[in-house]
Scaffold this motif. Structure first.
Motif, PDB file in Angstrom:
ATOM      1  N   LEU A  55       0.979  -1.018   0.082  1.00  0.00           N
ATOM      2  CA  LEU A  55       0.176  -0.015   0.193  1.00  0.00           C
ATOM      3  C   LEU A  55       0.836   1.473  -0.097  1.00  0.00           C
ATOM      4  N   LYS A  56       0.376   2.516  -0.743  1.00  0.00           N
ATOM      5  CA  LYS A  56       1.160   3.599  -0.596  1.00  0.00           C
ATOM      6  C   LYS A  56       0.258   4.441   0.181  1.00  0.00           C
ATOM      7  N   ILE A  57       0.907   5.113   1.271  1.00  0.00           N
ATOM      8  CA  ILE A  57       0.234   5.976   2.113  1.00  0.00           C
ATOM      9  C   ILE A  57       0.980   7.265   2.448  1.00  0.00           C
ATOM     10  N   ALA A  58       0.164   8.411   2.325  1.00  0.00           N
ATOM     11  CA  ALA A  58       0.874   9.591   2.463  1.00  0.00           C
ATOM     12  C   ALA A  58       0.405  10.301   3.705  1.00  0.00           C
ATOM     13  N   PHE A  59       1.137  10.846   4.418  1.00  0.00           N
ATOM     14  CA  PHE A  59       0.742  11.774   5.512  1.00  0.00           C
ATOM     15  C   PHE A  59       0.784  13.417   5.120  1.00  0.00           C
ATOM     16  N   LEU A  60      -0.096  14.235   5.287  1.00  0.00           N
ATOM     17  CA  LEU A  60      -0.028  15.427   4.720  1.00  0.00           C
ATOM     18  C   LEU A  60      -0.421  16.324   5.998  1.00  0.00           C
ATOM     19  N   PRO A  61       0.683  16.917   6.852  1.00  0.00           N
ATOM     20  CA  PRO A  61       0.450  17.564   8.087  1.00  0.00           C
ATOM     21  C   PRO A  61      -0.141  18.986   7.882  1.00  0.00           C
ATOM     22  N   LYS A  62      -0.370  19.773   8.933  1.00  0.00           N
ATOM     23  CA  LYS A  62      -0.680  21.205   8.633  1.00  0.00           C
ATOM     24  C   LYS A  62       0.443  22.044   8.369  1.00  0.00           C
ATOM     25  N   GLN A  63       1.558  21.515   8.469  1.00  0.00           N
ATOM     26  CA  GLN A  63       2.879  22.208   8.020  1.00  0.00           C
ATOM     27  C   GLN A  63       3.781  21.285   8.404  1.00  0.00           C
ATOM     28  N   ILE A  64       4.882  21.112   7.380  1.00  0.00           N
ATOM     29  CA  ILE A  64       5.823  20.143   7.459  1.00  0.00           C
ATOM     30  C   ILE A  64       6.957  20.304   8.578  1.00  0.00           C
ATOM     31  N   ASN A  65       7.050  21.599   9.227  1.00  0.00           N
ATOM     32  CA  ASN A  65       8.096  22.030   9.960  1.00  0.00           C
ATOM     33  C   ASN A  65       7.437  22.075  11.564  1.00  0.00           C
ATOM     34  N   ASN A  66       6.385  21.468  11.681  1.00  0.00           N
ATOM     35  CA  ASN A  66       5.603  21.503  12.842  1.00  0.00           C
ATOM     36  C   ASN A  66       6.124  20.256  13.928  1.00  0.00           C
ATOM     37  N   PRO A  67       6.816  20.528  14.987  1.00  0.00           N
ATOM     38  CA  PRO A  67       7.628  19.144  15.576  1.00  0.00           C
ATOM     39  C   PRO A  67       6.675  18.389  16.021  1.00  0.00           C
ATOM     40  N   TYR A  68       5.471  18.914  16.374  1.00  0.00           N
ATOM     41  CA  TYR A  68       4.333  17.788  16.996  1.00  0.00           C
ATOM     42  C   TYR A  68       3.844  16.908  15.904  1.00  0.00           C
ATOM     43  N   GLU A  69       3.646  17.600  14.842  1.00  0.00           N
ATOM     44  CA  GLU A  69       3.215  16.746  13.774  1.00  0.00           C
ATOM     45  C   GLU A  69       4.280  15.761  12.981  1.00  0.00           C
ATOM     46  N   LYS A  70       5.494  16.236  13.330  1.00  0.00           N
ATOM     47  CA  LYS A  70       6.593  15.396  12.814  1.00  0.00           C
ATOM     48  C   LYS A  70       6.715  14.022  13.566  1.00  0.00           C
ATOM     49  N   ILE A  71       6.235  14.121  14.899  1.00  0.00           N
ATOM     50  CA  ILE A  71       6.546  13.074  15.768  1.00  0.00           C
ATOM     51  C   ILE A  71       5.267  12.131  15.219  1.00  0.00           C
ATOM     52  N   VAL A  72       3.980  12.612  14.946  1.00  0.00           N
ATOM     53  CA  VAL A  72       2.744  11.826  14.663  1.00  0.00           C
ATOM     54  C   VAL A  72       3.015  11.179  13.355  1.00  0.00           C
ATOM     55  N   ASP A  73       3.501  11.963  12.387  1.00  0.00           N
ATOM     56  CA  ASP A  73       3.875  11.384  11.148  1.00  0.00           C
ATOM     57  C   ASP A  73       5.003  10.231  11.032  1.00  0.00           C
ATOM     58  N   ASP A  74       5.893  10.480  11.697  1.00  0.00           N
ATOM     59  CA  ASP A  74       7.237   9.596  11.733  1.00  0.00           C
ATOM     60  C   ASP A  74       6.680   8.314  12.596  1.00  0.00           C
ATOM     61  N   ALA A  75       5.872   8.162  13.412  1.00  0.00           N
ATOM     62  CA  ALA A  75       5.279   7.019  13.958  1.00  0.00           C
ATOM     63  C   ALA A  75       4.630   6.444  13.064  1.00  0.00           C
ATOM     64  N   GLY A  76       3.569   7.090  12.300  1.00  0.00           N
ATOM     65  CA  GLY A  76       2.747   6.599  11.555  1.00  0.00           C
ATOM     66  C   GLY A  76       3.439   5.880   9.912  1.00  0.00           C
ATOM     67  N   ILE A  77       4.568   6.551   9.750  1.00  0.00           N
ATOM     68  CA  ILE A  77       5.479   5.947   8.604  1.00  0.00           C
ATOM     69  C   ILE A  77       5.990   4.431   9.199  1.00  0.00           C
ATOM     70  N   ALA A  78       6.748   4.597  10.287  1.00  0.00           N
ATOM     71  CA  ALA A  78       7.272   3.451  11.046  1.00  0.00           C
ATOM     72  C   ALA A  78       6.350   2.365  11.098  1.00  0.00           C
ATOM     73  N   ALA A  79       5.040   2.951  11.599  1.00  0.00           N
ATOM     74  CA  ALA A  79       4.054   1.564  11.541  1.00  0.00           C
ATOM     75  C   ALA A  79       3.772   0.884  10.228  1.00  0.00           C
ATOM     76  N   ALA A  80       3.643   1.990   9.277  1.00  0.00           N
ATOM     77  CA  ALA A  80       3.313   1.417   7.768  1.00  0.00           C
ATOM     78  C   ALA A  80       4.152   0.243   7.411  1.00  0.00           C
ATOM     79  N   LYS A  81       5.632   0.518   7.800  1.00  0.00           N
ATOM     80  CA  LYS A  81       6.523  -0.450   7.306  1.00  0.00           C
ATOM     81  C   LYS A  81       6.374  -1.801   7.997  1.00  0.00           C
TER      82      LYS A  81
END
Length: 357
Positions: A55-81
């Protein structure tokens, strides 16, 4: 990431395509998104179906340099692997309402299986998201919702009502239910912020808060420097201000930084939503007594599993459906496609060193 060198012409062409098919930024009920929702309503869930591979999954946060959303997205990307999916994070460097639109159009062209979006505006992103659903790309909102007909699921951090009301309760206890207060929010159109603020205002109507007054809702646009300046402006404009609620991790950290080195330290109570690693020094130096948040890593992981369950046919987004989210356990889809991660944690000097995120 989406190529930042995309020309204005390409962006305009992509939006024109979305306009032709779905009405770029529109919210009409007869648009492509409503068709997709109707198709989903007639679809059958297969809860025992295996998760699709690749599956191809993309996370689109409010903004790419938001430290909170970076934590969220990195964890989601790791889970997808972990379930053999390919995941990535793309997004704008600012949190303006329209900044996410071109990224959605590109993800559609790339034929992603699922798009997870933390919306800067509930309606500005609807046109392209409806087009995505029309093309059988699953859409999951997380952290900040879109309009309900623009996605199949919304992964909510916690009950919106509990978040909003608890912020007022916590601050009121610290202020002994007296004094002027202000709210330092993110952007004016952020769905989650406005929902929480609505419950804050409703909570303040209760008789026990009769000696508290909300004097201002300020907006730092989830920008560190602007949030810092807005804090400074609030304290100068309202000399009798006793407390600030900042329900945004960028805002509360910027406000704490300003207060910690000012004459307001120890005189103005700051509460809100932040990460332990951002706020640890401010708790230990006495600037902030307490704040709250859910585990952002788990929010990202839950979003990834939910998107995979949708894309694999295990769920359709209908109320009452259940799906497994790895070691997070089983979750149930609620009303309007909402899935709630769980209650937030309150952090203070006693427990903050137990957390690292």
């Amino acid at each position: 990431m989406c190529a930042k060198s995309r020309t204005l012409a390409a962006t305009a062409a992509a939006c024109a395509l979305a306009l032709a098919v779905a009405g770029c930024g529109g919210t009409t009920k007869n648009s492509a998104g409503s068709d997709a929702k109707q198709q989903a309503a007639g679809a059958t869930a297969h809860p025992d179906a295996p998760l699709k591979k690749g599956l191809k999954i993309a996370f689109l946060p409010k903004q790419i340099n938001n430290p909170y959303e970076k934590i969220v997205d990195d964890a989601g990307i790791a889970a997808a692997k972990g379930f053999a999916a390919t995941a990535k994070e793309v997004g704008p460097s600012d949190a303006k309402a329209s900044s996410q639109v071109s990224y959605i159009n590109t993800l559609i062209q790339q034929r992603q299986n699922a798009i997870l979006i933390a919306a800067n505006d509930p309606n500005a992103v609807c046109g392209p998201l409806k087009q995505a659903m029309r093309q059988d790309i699953k859409v999951v909102a997380y952290d900040s919702d879109t309009a309900k007909d623009c996605r199949q699921l919304f992964i909510n951090q916690a009950s919106s009502e509990e978040i909003g009301r608890s912020q007022v309760r916590h601050l009121a206890q610290q202020l002994h239910y007296k004094g002027e207060i202000a709210i330092l929010s993110a952007t004016e159109n952020a769905t989650n912020q406005n929902t929480w603020i609505g419950f804050m205002k409703d909570e303040l109507k209760k008789p026990k808060y009769k000696d508290m007054k909300l004097v201002k809702v300020a907006y730092g646009d989830d920008d560190d420097q602007k949030s810092f300046q807005e804090t400074q402006g609030l304290l100068k404009a309202y000399p009798n201000l006793k407390g600030i609620i900042s329900p945004t991790t960028v805002g509360i950290a910027a406000a704490a930084r300003y207060i910690s080195s000012s004459s307001y330290k120890g005189k103005v109570v700051l509460n809100g939503l932040g990460t332990p690693n951002q706020m640890r020094k401010f708790v230990k130096d006495g600037t902030v007594e307490q704040f709250a948040l859910w585990d952002p890593k788990n929010l990202g992981r839950l979003g990834a599993y939910a998107a995979a369950a949708l894309a694999s046919g295990r769920i359709t987004g209908a109320e009452g459906e259940k799906f497994k989210a790895g070691d997070l356990g089983e979750y149930t889809v609620g009303k309007d496609g909402e899935v709630i991660l769980g209650p937030p944690t309150v952090f203070d000097a006693k427990n903050i060193d137990e957390y690292d995120f």
